[in-house]
Design a protein around this motif. Structure first.
Motif, short mmCIF file in Angstrom:
data_model
loop_
_atom_site.label_atom_id
_atom_site.label_comp_id
_atom_site.label_asym_id
_atom_site.label_seq_id
_atom_site.Cartn_x
_atom_site.Cartn_y
_atom_site.Cartn_z
N SER A 48 0.79 -1.29 -0.16
CA SER A 48 0.00 0.06 -0.04
C SER A 48 0.82 1.19 -0.04
CB SER A 48 -0.95 0.01 1.13
OG SER A 48 -0.26 0.10 2.33
N PHE A 49 2.23 1.09 -0.27
CA PHE A 49 3.16 2.16 -0.23
C PHE A 49 4.03 1.97 -1.44
CE2 PHE A 49 3.99 -1.39 2.57
CZ PHE A 49 5.29 -1.75 2.16
N PHE A 50 4.87 3.05 -1.80
CA PHE A 50 6.15 3.15 -2.55
C PHE A 50 7.26 2.15 -2.10
CE2 PHE A 50 4.12 7.17 -3.44
CZ PHE A 50 3.81 7.17 -4.64
N GLU A 51 7.87 1.54 -3.27
CA GLU A 51 9.07 0.88 -2.83
C GLU A 51 9.93 0.98 -3.99
OE1 GLU A 51 10.00 -3.26 -0.78
OE2 GLU A 51 9.76 -3.67 -2.68
N ALA A 52 11.08 1.75 -3.70
CA ALA A 52 11.79 2.26 -4.71
C ALA A 52 13.27 1.50 -4.76
CB ALA A 52 12.34 3.82 -4.65
N CYS A 53 13.44 0.72 -5.76
CA CYS A 53 14.63 -0.17 -6.02
C CYS A 53 15.71 0.37 -6.91
CB CYS A 53 14.38 -1.58 -6.46
SG CYS A 53 12.91 -2.35 -5.28
N TYR A 54 17.08 -0.03 -6.59
CA TYR A 54 18.11 0.43 -7.57
C TYR A 54 19.01 -0.78 -7.51
CZ TYR A 54 22.08 2.81 -9.42
OH TYR A 54 23.29 3.01 -10.27
N VAL A 55 19.23 -1.35 -8.78
CA VAL A 55 20.18 -2.32 -9.10
C VAL A 55 21.65 -1.79 -9.24
CG1 VAL A 55 20.96 -4.44 -10.67
CG2 VAL A 55 18.24 -3.72 -10.29
N VAL A 56 22.31 -2.21 -8.12
CA VAL A 56 23.67 -1.99 -8.04
C VAL A 56 24.58 -2.95 -9.13
CG1 VAL A 56 25.87 -1.81 -6.45
CG2 VAL A 56 23.46 -1.14 -5.84
N ASP A 57 24.10 -4.19 -9.14
CA ASP A 57 24.66 -4.98 -10.06
C ASP A 57 23.93 -6.34 -10.25
OD1 ASP A 57 26.90 -6.00 -11.62
OD2 ASP A 57 28.27 -6.31 -10.09
N GLY A 58 24.15 -7.06 -11.26
CA GLY A 58 23.66 -8.25 -11.43
C GLY A 58 22.60 -8.12 -12.52
N GLU A 59 21.68 -9.22 -12.96
CA GLU A 59 20.68 -9.35 -13.87
C GLU A 59 19.41 -9.93 -13.51
OE1 GLU A 59 22.25 -10.77 -17.39
OE2 GLU A 59 23.29 -8.98 -17.81
N VAL A 96 19.32 -2.40 -3.74
CA VAL A 96 19.19 -1.67 -2.61
C VAL A 96 17.83 -1.12 -2.81
CG1 VAL A 96 21.49 -0.82 -2.07
CG2 VAL A 96 20.19 0.40 -3.79
N TYR A 97 17.08 -0.71 -1.68
CA TYR A 97 15.58 -0.21 -1.89
C TYR A 97 15.25 0.35 -0.62
CZ TYR A 97 14.88 -4.76 0.29
OH TYR A 97 15.04 -5.93 1.19
N ALA A 98 14.18 1.29 -0.89
CA ALA A 98 13.37 1.84 0.28
C ALA A 98 12.11 1.84 0.14
CB ALA A 98 13.90 3.57 0.38
N ALA A 99 11.36 1.69 1.08
CA ALA A 99 9.62 1.71 1.12
C ALA A 99 9.22 2.79 2.05
CB ALA A 99 9.28 0.27 1.66
N PHE A 100 8.55 3.66 1.26
CA PHE A 100 8.12 4.84 1.97
C PHE A 100 6.67 5.08 1.56
CE2 PHE A 100 9.72 5.77 -2.03
CZ PHE A 100 8.92 7.04 -2.81
N GLU A 101 6.06 6.38 2.23
CA GLU A 101 4.93 6.90 2.02
C GLU A 101 5.04 8.14 2.40
OE1 GLU A 101 1.67 4.72 3.66
OE2 GLU A 101 2.07 5.26 5.47
N VAL A 102 4.30 9.33 1.92
CA VAL A 102 4.33 10.52 2.38
C VAL A 102 3.32 10.79 3.42
CG1 VAL A 102 3.59 12.86 1.61
CG2 VAL A 102 4.69 11.43 -0.17
#
Length: 310
Positions: A48-59, A96-102
């Motif tokens: 029910s919230f945002f989850e922003a992810c970023y791929v540092v390495d891998g596929e 790496v990731y962060a789950a968040f909401e305003v």
């Protein structure tokens, strides 16, 4: 330092010290941070919230509503509220990731509208994010844990808030023109009722919460409230309540030394046995094991990763 030790340290500090980010006109609640040296597969799920992810390495692959997006180094992907999604990787992703909401109580209307627009129209996957501010800010955040010297909390907060704003820019789309006055009055009223319902639930998670009780607080029918949850989150009222209680419990498990039975009570579960069953079903790990391992020991591999956390 090895990447395992760097990420372990990042998990510990970020989940302890960066649970709320604030600046003028904007307040963001962080549900959890994740720094994973090796992330494989997880199950199809939604938040029910945002989850922003970023791929540092891998596929790997990111699957959202039946569509597959390739993941590689430098790819950023954003799970939007209420959207079914899944991550898959045969060889493992350094993620790496962060789950968040305003926090709507403490955020001004310009930011509220921007994040609401992001929730409705956000671009799920962006390649080449390592050349964008968001990628540079993820790298900057990681770099703060690569030496034994403690990172200054104000610096961590500023970098993290800049990261949240860069995510808004990276995944956002240009908003359409403001509709004519009066054309969206009904929709605005519905949005306001739904926000009030969520705030009332959050403020009373430790109490018994029934559909009739929350509907009565808003002076609407139970049927109307049911429609609001289906329309905004595509989930039931009961499912949402459980999700919020499990999230609150996971925060208390990470951030306090309260006994599990006290956490269950504070989060509105009728018994510790019911709490354990619901928590384990949602996160794939018991509360006690979550407290021991989640974000403290560092995880690398399928056997350590709770399937419903990202």
């Amino acid at each position: 330092m090895t990447i395992q030790s760097v990420f372990r340290r990042a998990n510990q500090i970020c989940n302890r010290e960066l649970t709320r980010l604030e600046e003028a006109g904007l307040s963001i609640a962080i549900m959890y941070w994740g720094f994973m040296p090796t992330h494989y597969d997880n199950s199809m799920h939604r938040h029910s919230f945002f989850e922003a992810c970023y791929v540092v390495d891998g596929e790997g692959e990111y699957i959202e509503q039946g569509k597959e997006y390739p993941l590689k180094k430098g790819t950023a992907f954003l799970s939007l509220p209420g959207v079914w999604h899944q991550i898959q990787s045969e060889t493992g992703l350094t993620l790496v990731y962060a789950a968040f909401e305003v926090d709507e109580k403490h955020t001004g209307s310009p930011y509220l509208e921007a994040y609401r627009h992001l929730a409705e129209h956000g671009q799920p996957v962006v390649d080449g994010a390592d050349e964008q501010p968001a990628g540079h800010l993820w790298d900057a955040l990681i770099s703060m844990f690569q030496t034994p010297k403690p990172a200054l909390q104000p610096v961590l907060s500023h970098v993290s808030m800049s990261l949240m704003l860069s995510i808004l820019s990276l995944h956002g789309t240009q908003q359409q023109d403001t509709p004519e006055a009066g054309s969206d009055v009904a929709a605005a009223e519905e949005n306001s009722l739904f926000r009030q319902a969520k705030l009332f639930i959050d403020d009373n998670l430790g109490e018994e919460l029934t559909l009739a009780m929350v509907a009565g607080h808003l002076h609407i029918s139970s049927r109307h409230l049911t429609r609001l949850f289906q329309a905004n989150l595509s989930q039931s009222f009961v499912h949402y309540i459980q999700e919020r209680r499990v999230r609150r419990a996971s925060q208390l498990l990470l951030q306090s030394d309260l006994p599990v039975k006290d956490i269950a009570s504070q989060c509105g579960f009728q018994s510790v046995h019911y709490f354990t069953r619901i928590f384990t079903r949602r996160l794939g790990v018991s509360p006690a094991k979550f407290r021991r391992s989640q974000f403290t020991e560092g995880r690398s591999g399928k056997e350590h990763f709770p399937p419903n956390m990202s």
